[in-house]
Structures are given as structure tokens and as C-alpha cells.
Design an enzyme around this catalytic site. Structure first.
Site, PDB file in Angstrom:
ATOM      1  N   PRO A  88       0.819  -1.223   0.000  1.00  0.00           N
ATOM      2  CA  PRO A  88       0.000   0.000   0.000  1.00  0.00           C
ATOM      3  C   PRO A  88       0.854   1.275   0.000  1.00  0.00           C
ATOM      4  O   PRO A  88       0.348   2.355  -0.240  1.00  0.00           O
ATOM      5  CB  PRO A  88      -0.839  -0.114   1.275  1.00  0.00           C
ATOM      6  CG  PRO A  88      -0.207  -1.167   2.102  1.00  0.00           C
ATOM      7  CD  PRO A  88       0.644  -2.021   1.215  1.00  0.00           C
ATOM      8  N   GLU A 115       1.924  -8.006   8.473  1.00  0.00           N
ATOM      9  CA  GLU A 115       2.184  -6.559   8.501  1.00  0.00           C
ATOM     10  C   GLU A 115       3.060  -6.117   7.340  1.00  0.00           C
ATOM     11  O   GLU A 115       3.487  -4.965   7.272  1.00  0.00           O
ATOM     12  CB  GLU A 115       2.836  -6.156   9.828  1.00  0.00           C
ATOM     13  CG  GLU A 115       1.896  -6.226  11.015  1.00  0.00           C
ATOM     14  CD  GLU A 115       0.609  -5.441  10.799  1.00  0.00           C
ATOM     15  OE1 GLU A 115       0.677  -4.303  10.303  1.00  0.00           O
ATOM     16  OE2 GLU A 115      -0.468  -5.973  11.114  1.00  0.00           O
ATOM     17  N   ARG A 153      -3.767  -7.359 -20.793  1.00  0.00           N
ATOM     18  CA  ARG A 153      -4.621  -6.808 -21.857  1.00  0.00           C
ATOM     19  C   ARG A 153      -3.818  -6.026 -22.887  1.00  0.00           C
ATOM     20  O   ARG A 153      -4.271  -5.831 -24.010  1.00  0.00           O
ATOM     21  CB  ARG A 153      -5.706  -5.899 -21.264  1.00  0.00           C
ATOM     22  CG  ARG A 153      -6.609  -6.623 -20.275  1.00  0.00           C
ATOM     23  CD  ARG A 153      -7.645  -5.710 -19.650  1.00  0.00           C
ATOM     24  NE  ARG A 153      -8.752  -5.454 -20.548  1.00  0.00           N
ATOM     25  CZ  ARG A 153      -8.955  -4.327 -21.207  1.00  0.00           C
ATOM     26  NH1 ARG A 153      -8.118  -3.332 -21.059  1.00  0.00           N
ATOM     27  NH2 ARG A 153      -9.982  -4.191 -21.999  1.00  0.00           N
ATOM     28  N   ASP A 168     -10.857   1.496 -24.581  1.00  0.00           N
ATOM     29  CA  ASP A 168     -11.363   1.381 -23.216  1.00  0.00           C
ATOM     30  C   ASP A 168     -11.163   2.654 -22.403  1.00  0.00           C
ATOM     31  O   ASP A 168     -10.353   3.503 -22.739  1.00  0.00           O
ATOM     32  CB  ASP A 168     -10.663   0.235 -22.493  1.00  0.00           C
ATOM     33  CG  ASP A 168     -11.264  -1.106 -22.862  1.00  0.00           C
ATOM     34  OD1 ASP A 168     -12.488  -1.151 -23.026  1.00  0.00           O
ATOM     35  OD2 ASP A 168     -10.510  -2.081 -22.983  1.00  0.00           O
TER      36      ASP A 168
HETATM   37  N1  SAH Z   1       1.307  -2.890   7.500  1.00  0.00           N
HETATM   38  C1  SAH Z   1       1.243  -2.588   6.109  1.00  0.00           C
HETATM   39  C2  SAH Z   1       0.090  -3.302   5.431  1.00  0.00           C
HETATM   40  C3  SAH Z   1       0.337  -4.757   5.247  1.00  0.00           C
HETATM   41  S1  SAH Z   1      -0.949  -5.526   4.369  1.00  0.00           S
HETATM   42  C4  SAH Z   1       1.067  -1.084   5.942  1.00  0.00           C
HETATM   43  O1  SAH Z   1       0.412  -0.473   6.773  1.00  0.00           O
HETATM   44  O2  SAH Z   1       1.549  -0.532   4.941  1.00  0.00           O
HETATM   45  C5  SAH Z   1      -0.183  -7.033   3.901  1.00  0.00           C
HETATM   46  C6  SAH Z   1       0.289  -7.124   2.485  1.00  0.00           C
HETATM   47  O3  SAH Z   1      -0.803  -6.957   1.594  1.00  0.00           O
HETATM   48  C7  SAH Z   1       1.301  -6.066   2.055  1.00  0.00           C
HETATM   49  O4  SAH Z   1       2.597  -6.451   2.397  1.00  0.00           O
HETATM   50  C8  SAH Z   1       1.105  -6.049   0.545  1.00  0.00           C
HETATM   51  O5  SAH Z   1       1.827  -7.067  -0.082  1.00  0.00           O
HETATM   52  C9  SAH Z   1      -0.370  -6.341   0.401  1.00  0.00           C
HETATM   53  N2  SAH Z   1      -1.199  -5.144   0.196  1.00  0.00           N
HETATM   54  C10 SAH Z   1      -2.047  -4.584   1.088  1.00  0.00           C
HETATM   55  N3  SAH Z   1      -2.662  -3.508   0.567  1.00  0.00           N
HETATM   56  C11 SAH Z   1      -2.203  -3.380  -0.705  1.00  0.00           C
HETATM   57  C12 SAH Z   1      -2.467  -2.445  -1.742  1.00  0.00           C
HETATM   58  N4  SAH Z   1      -3.311  -1.434  -1.597  1.00  0.00           N
HETATM   59  N5  SAH Z   1      -1.812  -2.616  -2.916  1.00  0.00           N
HETATM   60  C13 SAH Z   1      -0.930  -3.638  -3.082  1.00  0.00           C
HETATM   61  N6  SAH Z   1      -0.651  -4.540  -2.119  1.00  0.00           N
HETATM   62  C14 SAH Z   1      -1.272  -4.428  -0.945  1.00  0.00           C
END
Ligand code: SAH
Length: 245
Positions: A88, A115, A153, A168
Site C-alpha cells: 500500500p 504486517e 490486456r 477502453d
Molecule cells: N502494515 C502494512 C500493510 C500490510 S498488508 C502497511 O500499513 O503498509 C499485507 C500485504 O498486503 C502487504 O505487504 C502487501 O503485499 C499487500 N497489500 C495490502 N494492501 C495493498 C495495496 N493497496 N496494494 C498492493 N498490495 C497491498
């Protein structure tokens, strides 16, 4: 495109990669996807892949060594691979990013869990970090599938009709115009007559106007970056005037 996915949950990919367009792309050899179980690369007796965070706090962090070992094994026959971390905290994955990935020959995607992954994975091995949106998933698997699907795609031969990726939503910076198919009327709602007229110029103009209307209404932010000609600008000015009335 050769894709290697590092995950603790390879079974999650069953379905998205084994149905419809992506399945056909795999069958045609346009996509070569390999799933790697990170746990297989843990060296201790209990195959531990996560541990408590240094400094304290909730949850567990994915350990660096199993991911490093898995990457090393993958890179033996994918030396040029671009390594992507799902996170994220990453750059927002969008249409431009999907096109960019479609150009690559070899891609490795690391799916985080818990996490997230030890920061040294990012420091030592990762070329790009991508987020699929401003929300938090339970793991990177769904994000990986979304990115693979969107990038595929744009690989020539993946879509049945090559033009469709280009018409698209987002291809020209606008949302797509509304689409209709038979019947011409359903529950009292008729298809806009212009689409039945057979006049290609009128149809094209109507579609362009609808795309502009949709975008102005739902995603005005996109209009700032869209490529607009003088007619487009005039039409948008009219729409804005109408809205003020
Ligand atoms: N503690 C982290 C969140 C971990 S979520 C933080 O606050 O940033 C667990 C895993 O899910 C992440 O390591 C990632 O690989 C995936 N993930 C979660 N949200 C995502 C998103 N919006 N885009 C891409 N991968 C995501």
C-alpha cells in the site's frame, strides 16, 4: 511475458489465472506464469516465514531470508526480471503502469502478508513497489492478480480484438462512453437512437460527448490530464454552463 510470483498462498491464483482470457493467454504461450511457495525456502525445521517486528507492535513481519532465497532461485533463469513488491506504500498502479509492465519480458511479483515484508527486501531486491489503491488488503496476492490481469490486456494477442484495449476507459484519459447491445428496448428503456442510425460520424460524436460527460461528472480530475481538442473543450464549456443554470 514470463511471470514469477512469490507467495505464501499459491492456491489463491487458481481461478483468475485459469479462466477466460488469461487462461487462453497462458495456453497460447503469451503468458508463462510460475508460482513459488516462499515457505519452501525457509531453512529452519519449522519452515518459519514471519517473526515479530523489531521495536515492538502488533502483528508479524515476513522474514527477509526465505524471500531472498526464493528470489535467488527464480533469478537463475530470469536474470533480467523486474522485481515488483505489492504494497500500500507503493506507486499507484494505473493504466500507464499496466502498459509499462506489458513491455517487460520477465517480471517477478512479491506478495506480502501480515504486517508486510522486512524493509530489507525492498532495499536490496525490489525495482518497483506498486499499490492498487488507497486501501489495505490482507495480502499482495489479489494485488498481483489485478496487475497481471490489467497488464496482460496490453500484450499483443491477448485480447480477441486488438483495438479494444485502446478504446477502453483511460486509454485516452477519459472514462468510456456507455455501451448497449440487443434488445433495442428493455423495460421501457430504449437504446439511444443515434446508435441505430448507421451514421458513423454521428455515433463517434455521440460517444465522444458521452465520454466527456461521464468523465466530467464522475472523475473531473481526469480531464486535467486528458488530451482534448477544441471541440471537446467547447463541449465541456457547454456542459459546465448547463450545470450552472
Ligand atoms: N502494515 C502494512 C500493510 C500490510 S498488508 C502497511 O500499513 O503498509 C499485507 C500485504 O498486503 C502487504 O505487504 C502487501 O503485499 C499487500 N497489500 C495490502 N494492501 C495493498 C495495496 N493497496 N496494494 C498492493 N498490495 C497491498
Amino acid at each position: 511475458m514470463k511471470l514469477d510470483i512469490l507467495t505464501l498462498f499459491p492456491a489463491m491464483f487458481e481461478g483468475p489465472l485459469t479462466e477466460s482470457i488469461i487462461r487462453r493467454a497462458v495456453e497460447k504461450g503469451l503468458l508463462d506464469i510460475r508460482l513459488h511457495q516462499i515457505r519452501d525456502f525457509a531453512t529452519d525445521r519449522h519452515k518459519v516465514v514471519d517473526d515479530a517486528p523489531y521495536g515492538g507492535g502488533d502483528g508479524m513481519v515476513m522474514k527477509v531470508e526465505p524471500i531472498a532465497a526464493c528470489l535467488e532461485a527464480v533469478k537463475v533463469d530470469r536474470p533480467e526480471a523486474r522485481v515488483i513488491l505489492t504494497s500500500p506504500r507503493g506507486r499507484l498502479f494505473d493504466d500507464a503502469a499496466a502498459r509499462e509492465l506489458a513491455q517487460e519480458q520477465e517480471i517477478v511479483v512479491i506478495c506480502g502478508r501480515y504486517e508486510g515484508v522486512d524493509e530489507r527486501v525492498r532495499e536490496l531486491f525490489v525495482d518497483d513497489e506498486f499499490s492498487i489503491g488507497d486501501f489495505v488488503l490482507t495480502g499482495g496476492e489479489l494485488a498481483a492478480m489485478v496487475m497481471i490481469d490489467a497488464a496482460a490486456r496490453f500484450i499483443p494477442g491477448v485480447l480477441g480484438s486488438p483495438g479494444s484495449a485502446e478504446s477502453d476507459t483511460f486509454s485516452d484519459g477519459l472514462l468510456e462512453y456507455p455501451q448497449y447491445t440487443r434488445p433495442a428496448e428493455f423495460q421501457g428503456v430504449a437504446v439511444p437512437p443515434v446508435l441505430l442510425s448507421g451514421n458513423h460520424a454521428d455515433v463517434a460524436r455521440w460517444r465522444r460527448h458521452k465520454a466527456l460527460e461521464e468523465t466530467l461528472q464522475t472523475r473531473p480530475d481526469l480531464l486535467e490530464k486528458a488530451v482534448l481538442d477544441r471541440d471537446d473543450q467547447r463541449y465541456i464549456a457547454e456542459l459546465k454552463e448547463d450545470a450552472c443554470r
